[in-house]
Design an enzyme around this catalytic site. Structure first.
Site, PDB file in Angstrom:
ATOM      1  N   LYS A  10      59.899 -29.132  74.364  1.00 28.37           N
ATOM      2  CA  LYS A  10      60.378 -28.432  75.675  1.00 28.37           C
ATOM      3  C   LYS A  10      61.144 -27.141  75.146  1.00 28.37           C
ATOM      4  O   LYS A  10      62.296 -27.488  74.181  1.00 28.37           O
ATOM      5  CB  LYS A  10      61.191 -29.267  76.196  1.00 28.37           C
ATOM      6  CG  LYS A  10      61.395 -29.056  77.770  1.00 28.37           C
ATOM      7  CD  LYS A  10      60.388 -29.320  78.466  1.00 28.37           C
ATOM      8  CE  LYS A  10      60.520 -29.274  80.080  1.00 28.37           C
ATOM      9  NZ  LYS A  10      59.320 -29.711  81.035  1.00 28.37           N
ATOM     10  N   THR A  55      57.052 -34.198  77.841  1.00 28.18           N
ATOM     11  CA  THR A  55      58.037 -32.854  77.545  1.00 28.18           C
ATOM     12  C   THR A  55      59.274 -32.886  78.540  1.00 28.18           C
ATOM     13  O   THR A  55      60.194 -32.474  78.157  1.00 28.18           O
ATOM     14  CB  THR A  55      57.557 -31.523  77.680  1.00 28.18           C
ATOM     15  OG1 THR A  55      56.945 -31.133  78.915  1.00 28.18           O
ATOM     16  CG2 THR A  55      56.364 -31.315  76.884  1.00 28.18           C
ATOM     17  N   ASP A  56      58.925 -33.474  79.563  1.00 24.83           N
ATOM     18  CA  ASP A  56      60.165 -33.890  80.698  1.00 24.83           C
ATOM     19  C   ASP A  56      61.074 -34.661  80.181  1.00 24.83           C
ATOM     20  O   ASP A  56      62.367 -34.607  80.390  1.00 24.83           O
ATOM     21  CB  ASP A  56      59.593 -34.277  82.087  1.00 24.83           C
ATOM     22  CG  ASP A  56      60.558 -34.356  83.184  1.00 24.83           C
ATOM     23  OD1 ASP A  56      61.247 -33.126  83.470  1.00 24.83           O
ATOM     24  OD2 ASP A  56      61.078 -35.539  83.374  1.00 24.83           O
ATOM     25  N   ARG A 173      83.166 -26.729  91.908  1.00 19.93           N
ATOM     26  CA  ARG A 173      81.991 -26.318  91.485  1.00 19.93           C
ATOM     27  C   ARG A 173      82.229 -25.286  90.163  1.00 19.93           C
ATOM     28  O   ARG A 173      83.387 -24.672  90.267  1.00 19.93           O
ATOM     29  CB  ARG A 173      80.861 -25.783  92.291  1.00 19.93           C
ATOM     30  CG  ARG A 173      81.596 -24.510  93.206  1.00 19.93           C
ATOM     31  CD  ARG A 173      80.547 -23.910  93.887  1.00 19.93           C
ATOM     32  NE  ARG A 173      81.010 -22.844  94.384  1.00 19.93           N
ATOM     33  CZ  ARG A 173      80.017 -21.843  95.237  1.00 19.93           C
ATOM     34  NH1 ARG A 173      79.018 -22.396  95.269  1.00 19.93           N
ATOM     35  NH2 ARG A 173      80.726 -20.731  95.721  1.00 19.93           N
ATOM     36  N   HIS A 244      73.918 -19.558  88.883  1.00 20.02           N
ATOM     37  CA  HIS A 244      74.144 -21.132  89.221  1.00 20.02           C
ATOM     38  C   HIS A 244      74.014 -22.103  88.287  1.00 20.02           C
ATOM     39  O   HIS A 244      73.454 -22.018  87.150  1.00 20.02           O
ATOM     40  CB  HIS A 244      72.800 -21.337  90.267  1.00 20.02           C
ATOM     41  CG  HIS A 244      72.833 -20.615  91.593  1.00 20.02           C
ATOM     42  ND1 HIS A 244      73.919 -21.064  92.454  1.00 20.02           N
ATOM     43  CD2 HIS A 244      71.970 -19.969  92.166  1.00 20.02           C
ATOM     44  CE1 HIS A 244      73.549 -20.451  93.570  1.00 20.02           C
ATOM     45  NE2 HIS A 244      72.488 -19.556  93.191  1.00 20.02           N
TER      46      HIS A 244
END
Length: 278
Positions: A10, A55-56, A173, A244
């Site tokens: 990945k 790969t996840d 955040r 983000h």
């Protein structure tokens, strides 16, 4: 035919770790690539995936190790990911984990390092523009790509909601942006360089030391403060795309995530722009 070489894994696993040591935060942002070699030949040659890790799953391992090791430096973090991969998957013979760091420098406000606000290392490019005609001259200064973030003291709540709304409210955040800003002079300051530095310092002080209800809220107050600090300014224009950092859901792995591990993403992004004038 012979399979001469094989590897897989990945790439560009973008992870932000926030280590909250009391009132002082440390941030570490990495783009990680984790690659395996081993007994995976049959996935290539016989369409047999039985021994091959998704790969996840490799991405999840990177994020789990990030949550468990918030303060590790780059080399030790890569080592920890590689060790976890080899410990977890017998078919793997080697694990090669590499990372590129996005470096954040702690902001200094009034001579004191700020506990949770940072600017991108090697940051921003000063800009200048002069338009001259026979009837007058228009002079603008500014900065391009000036990137900064705060690890807390920012929220997004009480906004319009309808059936298309999916984003949840939050009062804590990461707020981050790469700002394009320009300011129009109504009179020449005594020293352009000193005035430009004061404008940027003033805006960052507002961003760092006050709660942000939104990027829009911060930009307006930053612009207002700059106009108050430098009377020679006429207007200031800011364009700020959100950078983000999305909180990772680690509950499936039995881990909490109290605003500590985030995935970094640039696209799509919110685009916030305004001009503040006298």
């Amino acid at each position: 035919m012979t399979l001469v070489h094989k590897t897989y894994g990945k790439g560009r696993v973008r992870v932000m770790r926030v280590h909250r040591g009391g009132g002082r935060h440390e941030v570490r942002e990495l783009s990680v690539q984790a690659m395996l070699t081993g007994d995976f030949d049959r996935t290539f040659t016989h369409a047999d995936n039985l021994r091959t890790v998704s790969t996840d799953t490799i991405r999840n391992v990177v994020n789990i190790v990030a949550r468990e090791n918030l303060a590790l430096g780059n080399e030790e973090f890569c080592r920890a990911v590689a060790q976890r991969l080899l410990d977890s998957y017998d078919a793997a013979e080697t694990a090669t984990v590499s990372a590129h760091e996005t470096r954040w420098a702690r902001l200094t406000v009034d001579g004191t390092p700020h506990p949770h606000t940072f600017t991108l290392d090697g940051n921003g490019k000063p800009t200048a523009s002069v338009t001259m005609s026979r009837s007058g001259t228009r002079i603008e200064s500014g900065v391009a790509g000036f990137t900064f973030l705060k690890a807390t003291e920012s929220g997004w709540a009480r906004y319009h909601k309808d059936p298309y709304t999916t984003i949840p409210e939050t009062d804590d955040r990461i707020a981050a942006t790469s700002m394009e800003a320009s300011w129009l002079w109504r009179a020449a300051p005594a020293d352009y360089a000193a005035a430009n530095a004061l404008i940027l310092d003033t805006m960052l002080r507002v961003f760092a030391t006050t709660y942000s209800h939104s990027v829009q809220d911060s930009l307006y107050r930053m612009g207002t403060a700059a106009l108050d600090a430098v009377p020679e300014l006429d207007t200031i224009t800011m364009a700020c795309p959100n950078k983000h950092y999305l909180l990772l859901n680690l509950a499936p792995f039995g881990l909490d995530n109290a605003n500590q591990v985030f995935v970094a993403t640039d696209e799509p992004h919110g685009q916030i722009e305004c001009t503040v004038g006298r």
